[in-house]
Design a protein around this motif. Structure first.
Motif, mmCIF file in Angstrom:
data_model
loop_
_atom_site.group_PDB
_atom_site.id
_atom_site.type_symbol
_atom_site.label_atom_id
_atom_site.label_comp_id
_atom_site.label_asym_id
_atom_site.label_seq_id
_atom_site.Cartn_x
_atom_site.Cartn_y
_atom_site.Cartn_z
ATOM 1 N N ALA A 164 30.217 2.363 -21.147
ATOM 2 C CA ALA A 164 29.283 1.447 -21.815
ATOM 3 C C ALA A 164 28.613 0.518 -20.809
ATOM 4 O O ALA A 164 27.418 0.226 -20.909
ATOM 5 C CB ALA A 164 30.027 0.634 -22.874
ATOM 6 N N GLU A 165 29.390 0.082 -19.818
ATOM 7 C CA GLU A 165 28.844 -0.835 -18.820
ATOM 8 C C GLU A 165 27.771 -0.158 -17.958
ATOM 9 O O GLU A 165 26.687 -0.708 -17.760
ATOM 10 C CB GLU A 165 29.973 -1.373 -17.939
ATOM 11 C CG GLU A 165 30.953 -2.266 -18.695
ATOM 12 C CD GLU A 165 32.200 -2.564 -17.889
ATOM 13 O OE1 GLU A 165 32.304 -2.070 -16.738
ATOM 14 O OE2 GLU A 165 33.087 -3.262 -18.415
ATOM 15 N N VAL A 166 28.078 1.044 -17.448
ATOM 16 C CA VAL A 166 27.131 1.684 -16.532
ATOM 17 C C VAL A 166 25.919 2.254 -17.255
ATOM 18 O O VAL A 166 24.863 2.471 -16.643
ATOM 19 C CB VAL A 166 27.814 2.793 -15.699
ATOM 20 C CG1 VAL A 166 28.894 2.200 -14.811
ATOM 21 C CG2 VAL A 166 28.360 3.906 -16.566
ATOM 22 N N SER A 167 26.061 2.499 -18.553
ATOM 23 C CA SER A 167 24.924 3.030 -19.316
ATOM 24 C C SER A 167 24.127 1.937 -20.008
ATOM 25 O O SER A 167 23.156 2.225 -20.719
ATOM 26 C CB SER A 167 25.418 4.041 -20.360
ATOM 27 O OG SER A 167 26.120 3.383 -21.415
ATOM 28 N N MET B 218 33.797 19.707 -18.670
ATOM 29 C CA MET B 218 33.191 18.689 -17.813
ATOM 30 C C MET B 218 33.986 18.460 -16.531
ATOM 31 O O MET B 218 33.418 18.034 -15.521
ATOM 32 C CB MET B 218 33.090 17.360 -18.575
ATOM 33 C CG MET B 218 32.311 17.424 -19.876
ATOM 34 S SD MET B 218 30.541 17.635 -19.662
ATOM 35 C CE MET B 218 30.051 16.030 -19.041
ATOM 36 N N MET B 219 35.305 18.711 -16.559
ATOM 37 C CA MET B 219 36.121 18.389 -15.394
ATOM 38 C C MET B 219 37.453 19.121 -15.452
ATOM 39 O O MET B 219 37.965 19.440 -16.520
ATOM 40 C CB MET B 219 36.374 16.874 -15.327
ATOM 41 C CG MET B 219 37.089 16.314 -16.552
ATOM 42 S SD MET B 219 37.133 14.504 -16.627
ATOM 43 C CE MET B 219 38.090 14.097 -15.175
ATOM 44 N N GLU C 207 18.188 13.461 -21.817
ATOM 45 C CA GLU C 207 18.401 13.946 -20.455
ATOM 46 C C GLU C 207 18.998 12.872 -19.549
ATOM 47 O O GLU C 207 19.846 13.161 -18.705
ATOM 48 C CB GLU C 207 17.076 14.463 -19.865
ATOM 49 C CG GLU C 207 16.625 15.783 -20.474
ATOM 50 C CD GLU C 207 17.696 16.863 -20.397
ATOM 51 O OE1 GLU C 207 18.264 17.063 -19.298
ATOM 52 O OE2 GLU C 207 17.978 17.497 -21.439
ATOM 53 N N SER C 208 18.564 11.637 -19.682
ATOM 54 C CA SER C 208 19.108 10.583 -18.831
ATOM 55 C C SER C 208 20.579 10.326 -19.147
ATOM 56 O O SER C 208 21.385 10.045 -18.249
ATOM 57 C CB SER C 208 18.295 9.291 -18.978
ATOM 58 O OG SER C 208 18.393 8.774 -20.300
ATOM 59 N N GLN C 209 20.947 10.424 -20.421
ATOM 60 C CA GLN C 209 22.356 10.269 -20.798
ATOM 61 C C GLN C 209 23.199 11.402 -20.237
ATOM 62 O O GLN C 209 24.320 11.187 -19.762
ATOM 63 C CB GLN C 209 22.492 10.197 -22.318
ATOM 64 C CG GLN C 209 21.957 8.909 -22.931
ATOM 65 C CD GLN C 209 21.885 8.965 -24.439
ATOM 66 O OE1 GLN C 209 21.637 10.030 -25.022
ATOM 67 N NE2 GLN C 209 22.088 7.828 -25.091
ATOM 68 N N LEU D 131 26.216 10.881 -17.576
ATOM 69 C CA LEU D 131 27.567 11.309 -17.910
ATOM 70 C C LEU D 131 28.083 12.318 -16.880
ATOM 71 O O LEU D 131 29.240 12.221 -16.439
ATOM 72 C CB LEU D 131 27.586 11.910 -19.310
ATOM 73 C CG LEU D 131 28.941 11.970 -20.029
ATOM 74 C CD1 LEU D 131 29.630 10.615 -20.039
ATOM 75 C CD2 LEU D 131 28.755 12.484 -21.451
ATOM 76 N N ASN D 132 27.246 13.246 -16.467
ATOM 77 C CA ASN D 132 27.646 14.194 -15.426
ATOM 78 C C ASN D 132 28.027 13.470 -14.135
ATOM 79 O O ASN D 132 29.047 13.779 -13.509
ATOM 80 C CB ASN D 132 26.518 15.185 -15.138
ATOM 81 C CG ASN D 132 26.495 16.353 -16.101
ATOM 82 O OD1 ASN D 132 27.538 16.787 -16.592
ATOM 83 N ND2 ASN D 132 25.312 16.895 -16.365
ATOM 84 N N ARG D 133 27.220 12.512 -13.755
ATOM 85 C CA ARG D 133 27.466 11.783 -12.512
ATOM 86 C C ARG D 133 28.755 10.964 -12.593
ATOM 87 O O ARG D 133 29.585 10.987 -11.670
ATOM 88 C CB ARG D 133 26.272 10.869 -12.217
ATOM 89 C CG ARG D 133 26.388 10.110 -10.906
ATOM 90 C CD ARG D 133 25.107 9.361 -10.612
ATOM 91 N NE ARG D 133 24.811 8.310 -11.588
ATOM 92 C CZ ARG D 133 23.804 8.372 -12.457
ATOM 93 N NH1 ARG D 133 23.011 9.428 -12.502
ATOM 94 N NH2 ARG D 133 23.590 7.369 -13.291
ATOM 95 N N GLU D 134 28.942 10.245 -13.685
ATOM 96 C CA GLU D 134 30.117 9.388 -13.810
ATOM 97 C C GLU D 134 31.402 10.209 -13.949
ATOM 98 O O GLU D 134 32.455 9.824 -13.422
ATOM 99 C CB GLU D 134 29.952 8.450 -15.006
ATOM 100 C CG GLU D 134 28.849 7.429 -14.850
ATOM 101 C CD GLU D 134 29.044 6.515 -13.652
ATOM 102 O OE1 GLU D 134 30.214 6.159 -13.359
ATOM 103 O OE2 GLU D 134 28.047 6.172 -12.994
ATOM 104 N N ILE D 135 31.331 11.334 -14.634
ATOM 105 C CA ILE D 135 32.530 12.170 -14.771
ATOM 106 C C ILE D 135 32.866 12.835 -13.450
ATOM 107 O O ILE D 135 34.051 13.034 -13.127
ATOM 108 C CB ILE D 135 32.345 13.187 -15.918
ATOM 109 C CG1 ILE D 135 32.490 12.445 -17.263
ATOM 110 C CG2 ILE D 135 33.340 14.333 -15.817
ATOM 111 C CD1 ILE D 135 32.356 13.313 -18.482
ATOM 112 N N ALA D 136 31.862 13.169 -12.637
ATOM 113 C CA ALA D 136 32.136 13.714 -11.305
ATOM 114 C C ALA D 136 32.899 12.691 -10.456
ATOM 115 O O ALA D 136 33.842 13.047 -9.738
ATOM 116 C CB ALA D 136 30.834 14.116 -10.617
#
Length: 343
Positions: free
Chosen positions: A47-50, A136-137, A244-246, A250-255
């Motif tokens: 929630a914070e980063v988005s 995702m991971m 697309e931005s979400q 999410l891809n970046r943060e989960i990586a």
């Protein structure tokens, strides 16, 4: 639901009309992965980063009184939007899910990371086809070792012992070394030991310390027989609702989350083994367990069991197409070939 989420620590975020709320289920609240990584990520970080564009809420599976196979179907049906868990949850429906964590094949976490990367596309397809989910991971729990009530100085000492397992491939290892595999849920382990249902327990190093096995099983045999490789997956229908931005966020943060979990697990074996055996322990009271490392002869027996029992049994369960895929991916990383009948 939004009011409850606001009260749980995201009140500083603005919930817009296009906010996506993701309902997640975690692993076990009493293991380090949940309080250290899973819970903060979904209940606070995302929630914070988005900026409130994605809001999560998560509880561990033990608090929800759920079992693994139930979680997979709840994820498929959209009751949960995201789930952490073990691929072994799904192996009753398709043995392909076992392929990245077959017992005793990998002793080094760096190699396990290569195995996970090699098998990721295979599991990704399987999650989509079987569970309408986007993988995702993949990440490991601390390595799985053997903890016993009586001294174990070599693999030979496991013969005839009743050993707790939680995955079929672990049972293959136990039977391959002459032991008796007994399926026991983690929360039932202390009772199973106290009531002499089992002589030994296979579980992770940190979970052994967490449950206090050093008070119940004074002896540890530090042969790695698995990693408890885990996954994070999202319901595909919910994924497709993201813009697309979400999706990119999410891809970046989960990586990043995945990398952090691999790095932490790489240090947890050493910490847990020290805490179990009277070494320096910053996370609690140290135990007094006697630890025995496998000898070169033990490792040769392990390799023999892997090639002659574990891989052939899994090949029989998974079938020719599944096996051929494993040989092209994981087998190539390990320099091994899965065959129904060892050559």
């Amino acid at each position: 639901m939004i009011l409850a989420l606001l009260g749980s620590g995201i009140s500083n975020c603005v919930i817009a009309n296009d906010t996506i709320i993701i309902k997640a289920v975690g692993t076990w609240g009493y293991f380090a992965n949940y309080p250290t990584h899973e819970e903060p990520f979904w209940n606070h970080h995302i929630a914070e980063v988005s900026g409130g564009s994605i809001v999560g809420e998560i509880k561990p599976q033990d608090e929800l009184d759920l079992r693994g196979y139930e979680i997979m179907h709840l994820l498929k049906n959209g009751v949960f939007d995201f789930a952490f868990g073990l691929p072994g949850y799904a192996m009753q429906e398709n043995e392909i899910f076992e392929g990245a964590d077959l017992s005793s094949l990998v002793q080094n976490i760096a190699v396990q990371k290569r195995v996970a990367d090699a098998y990721f596309p295979t599991l990704s397809r399987a999650f989509a086809e079987k569970y309408n989910a986007r993988l995702m991971m993949l990440y490991p729990f601390p390595s799985q070792m053997i903890w016993c009530k009586q001294p174990v100085n070599s693999i030979a000492d496991l013969k005839g012992k009743r050993i707790r397992v939680f995955l079929r491939t672990l049972g293959d290892f136990v039977e391959g070394v002459g032991g008796i595999a007994v399926n026991v849920a983690y929360h039932d382990v202390p009772d199973a030991l106290a009531n002499n249902r089992v002589d030994c327990v296979i579980t992770g190093t940190m979970s052994a310390y967490t449950v206090g096995l050093h008070k119940l099983t004074p002896y540890g045999f530090t042969l790695r027989v698995g990693w408890g490789l885990a996954f994070g997956a999202m319901n595909l229908t919910k994924w497709n609702r993201l813009n697309e931005s979400q999706k990119e966020l999410l891809n970046r943060e989960i990586a990043t989350l995945t990398e952090n979990m691999w790095q932490q697990t790489a240090t947890e074996d050493e910490i847990a083994l020290a805490c179990l055996s009277g070494g320096s322990c910053a996370i609690g009271e140290a135990g007094n367990m006697t630890l025995v490392n496998p000898s070169e002869a033990d490792l040769k027996i392990r390799d023999k069991v892997a090639k002659e029992v574990i891989l052939p049994r899994w090949t029989e369960r998974c079938g020719p197409e599944c096996t051929a895929n494993w040989n092209r991916t994981v087998g190539k990383v390990l320099g091994l070939r899965a065959e129904a009948t060892p050559q």
